[in-house]
Each structure stands twice: as structure tokens, then as C-alpha cells.
Scaffold this motif. Structure first.
Motif, mmCIF file in Angstrom:
data_model
loop_
_atom_site.group_PDB
_atom_site.id
_atom_site.type_symbol
_atom_site.label_atom_id
_atom_site.label_comp_id
_atom_site.label_asym_id
_atom_site.label_seq_id
_atom_site.Cartn_x
_atom_site.Cartn_y
_atom_site.Cartn_z
ATOM 1 N N ASP A 237 25.744 -6.591 -64.712
ATOM 2 C CA ASP A 237 25.695 -5.287 -65.358
ATOM 3 C C ASP A 237 26.065 -5.418 -66.830
ATOM 4 N N ALA A 238 25.744 -4.398 -67.602
ATOM 5 C CA ALA A 238 26.056 -4.418 -69.034
ATOM 6 C C ALA A 238 26.408 -3.025 -69.505
ATOM 7 N N THR B 129 27.231 -2.924 -73.059
ATOM 8 C CA THR B 129 27.228 -3.193 -74.497
ATOM 9 C C THR B 129 25.870 -3.747 -74.907
ATOM 10 N N THR B 130 25.661 -3.802 -76.223
ATOM 11 C CA THR B 130 24.435 -4.423 -76.725
ATOM 12 C C THR B 130 24.369 -5.881 -76.307
ATOM 13 N N ASP B 131 25.466 -6.605 -76.483
ATOM 14 C CA ASP B 131 25.474 -8.018 -76.094
ATOM 15 C C ASP B 131 25.160 -8.191 -74.614
ATOM 16 N N GLY B 132 25.656 -7.272 -73.804
ATOM 17 C CA GLY B 132 25.376 -7.350 -72.373
ATOM 18 C C GLY B 132 23.897 -7.173 -72.067
ATOM 19 N N ILE B 133 23.238 -6.259 -72.773
ATOM 20 C CA ILE B 133 21.794 -6.075 -72.587
ATOM 21 C C ILE B 133 21.047 -7.339 -73.005
ATOM 22 N N HIS C 237 22.143 -10.319 -72.992
ATOM 23 C CA HIS C 237 22.405 -11.352 -71.976
ATOM 24 C C HIS C 237 21.497 -11.157 -70.763
ATOM 25 N N LYS C 238 21.300 -9.909 -70.370
ATOM 26 C CA LYS C 238 20.361 -9.629 -69.277
ATOM 27 C C LYS C 238 18.974 -10.176 -69.608
ATOM 28 N N ASN D 155 18.041 -5.741 -80.055
ATOM 29 C CA ASN D 155 19.269 -5.769 -80.853
ATOM 30 C C ASN D 155 19.115 -4.921 -82.117
ATOM 31 N N PHE E 193 20.868 0.804 -69.227
ATOM 32 C CA PHE E 193 21.268 -0.288 -70.111
ATOM 33 C C PHE E 193 20.297 -1.463 -70.021
ATOM 34 N N THR F 150 17.456 1.423 -73.967
ATOM 35 C CA THR F 150 18.725 2.111 -74.190
ATOM 36 C C THR F 150 18.836 2.712 -75.586
#
Length: 297
Positions: A126-127, A129-133, A135-136, A158, A277, A281
Motif C-alpha cells: 500500500d502507499a 505518499t508520492t514515493d509509495g506510488i 514504488h508501486k 511524480n 493511490f 492520484t
């Protein structure tokens, strides 16, 4: 433990063991995220499915779960059921060579059976944050064997996220207090505290989560909502048992005395866009910001 005092033979043995360990670790990592540019995919989770499509790989999808409804064309695919209530038989019956599942898919016992089958399985965390997206996107791109497309998509997403959040910035004194209501089933309000997708996107869109004294989603009392004093009620745009029209919503004892009720201020948005996300997003941030403050989305 290896040390210089053990002699050259022991050092050589230790070096060999370390090399073998590294090789096994790399092999295990590759097994978890197989790069197969020809795999036929079962996508589980709305954000995962959107990423697959955004990478230009929708043609490889064999099936999807019930939450995966965007882009609309994926709704023509076989549906293996709700991502948190999967059956091994249903999942394996569509014959995928690669399953990519969002975190939270289950139940765990079903995943145990699925993982034991001769099908590559990749879990996407799951994410919030932007970084989490990003990473997905990297994980899905690697699993599909399209890292260059993933790099390009990540750069685009980004840039869009940074621009959307910058445009949504407001002075603290001007930020509206937003209460996300997950459901009003049975006359009881289930709302978002901190650490949720709703909390994250409210903040990204320039608002303040009206409830910050608990984490996750839970039923809240009338007194707690009165103390929260939301300026706006935020809900998913849906029908069924979890829905409530404006009249019913603002007639609820917990809400009718809030600033939101006085202005009949409610925002309803597509749940996938609001809480998914994924690649869209930034659009969700802009739409929510526009709904809260009357700006252009």
C-alpha cells in the motif's frame, strides 16, 4: 564468525559461504518479482490494475478483481471476486501465469494456497505518499519486464503529484476541516482518523482531517463529531447500504449541528480516484481541492 586469525583456509571458506548466501538472496528476490514480458496477468487491486494499464500492458490481463474497474475496458475481463475475499479455486481457474496483488488481498489462508500453486505471485505494498506510488509502479514494471516504461510512468506521475500538491497549498488558517465518512450504515458514522488513504489525500488537497485522535477507520460518537466541527463532509460517490443522500446525511444527530450541515457542504468523489493511490492520484488531489475551495481542477 570469520576473522583474520583463523587462517587462509577458513577465510576462503567464509568467502565461499558469503558468495553462496548472496546468490541465494538474489535468486529469492528474482523469484518474488519475476520479470516476464509475456506473462498473462491476474491483477488484484484497483491501483495495481490501473498501473498495469498505464504501463501499456492491459492487453496481457486475463482477469481482475471486483475492485478493478478503471480503465472501464477492464470490466469486460473475468472477475475473480472481491480482493479481500478471494477463493483459490476462482483465482486459479482463470489460468494466469503471473498474479500481481495489492497489499491486503486475502484471506491469508486463500493466499497460502495460491502461493503454493505453480504461478508467480507478486505483492504490491500500500502507499500513502508520492514515493509509495512510485514504488508501486517500479514493482509492477519489474514484474512485467517493462522497467523502461515504469521509469517513464514514474517520472510523469511524480511531476503531476508535485504540481498538484503545490497548487493545493494554503495557509493553515484558511484550511477547511474535512470529515471523511466511510459509511452511515445503521445510523452509525464510520469515519477516518489518521494514517488512512482518506487522511493522506485530504492533507495533499490542502485540507485538515477533522479527526486526529485515533488511527484508521472506526465508528465515532455524536460528541466526537461535534468536537471535530467539520466544515465539509467527504464521502465516496456510491450507492447501496453505505450510501446516504444529502437530506439523510445532514439530518443525522451527529452531523446536523456541525458547520458542514449549516452550509450543507458535502463532497462526493469516485472512491478509486480518491483513495486508490495509483497513477491518477494527482487528478484526485486537484478534484478534491477544487471541490473544497472552488478552484479550477
Amino acid at each position: 564468525m570469520c576473522s583474520k586469525s583463523t587462517g587462509a583456509a577458513i577465510v576462503a571458506l567464509c568467502t565461499s559461504m558469503v558468495g553462496a548466501f548472496v546468490a541465494l538472496a538474489v535468486s529469492a528476490q528474482q523469484a518474488e518479482t519475476p520479470a516476464n514480458p509475456h506473462a498473462e496477468i491476474l491483477s488484484i487491486g484497483s491501483a495495481v490494475t490501473e498501473i498495469v494499464a498505464a504501463l501499456g500492458q492491459e492487453h496481457r490481463l486475463k482477469a481482475r478483481d471486483t475492485t478493478s474497474t478503471h480503465p472501464p475496458s477492464v470490466q469486460d475481463l473475468p472477475d475473480v471476486g472481491y480482493m479481500r475475499a478471494l477463493s483459490p479455486e476462482g483465482v486459479l481457474s482463470v489460468g494466469p501465469s503471473l498474479i500481481i496483488a495489492g497489499e491486503g488481498a486475502g484471506p491469508p489462508e486463500a493466499l497460502d494456497v495460491i502461493r503454493a500453486a505453480d504461478v508467480a505471485f507478486v505483492e504490491v505494498p500500500d502507499a500513502l505518499t508520492t514515493d509509495g506510488i512510485l514504488h508501486k509502479i517500479d514493482i509492477v514494471g519489474d514484474a512485467l519486464g517493462v522497467p523502461e516504461q515504469a521509469d517513464a510512468l514514474a517520472a510523469k506521475v511524480n511531476a503531476e503529484m508535485q504540481a498538484a500538491m503545490e497548487d493545493a497549498r494554503r495557509p493553515d488558517a484558511d484550511k477547511k476541516r474535512v470529515l471523511f465518512v466511510l459509511s452511515t450504515q445503521g445510523g452509525r458514522i464510520n469515519a477516518s482518523g489518521t494514517g488512512t488513504a482518506a487522511d493522506a489525500i485530504i492533507r495533499m488537497a490542502g485540507g485538515v482531517n477533522a479527526i486526529s485522535d485515533f488511527e484508521g477507520y472506526k465508528q465515532v460518537t455524536d460528541e466526537a463529531i461535534g468536537t471535530a466541527a467539520p466544515d465539509v463532509i467527504l464521502m465516496m460517490d456510491r450507492t447501496g447500504d453505505h450510501a446516504a443522500d444529502d437530506d439523510a446525511l445532514f439530518a443525522m444527530p451527529a452531523i446536523r449541528l456541525t458547520p458542514a450541515a449549516q452550509d450543507r457542504a458535502v463532497v462526493r468523489m469516485d472512491g478509486l480516484l480518491l483513495l486508490g493511490f495509483g497513477p491518477r492520484t494527482a487528478t484526485g488531489i486537484r478534484q478534491l481541492n477544487a471541490a473544497l475551495y472552488g478552484t479550477d481542477s
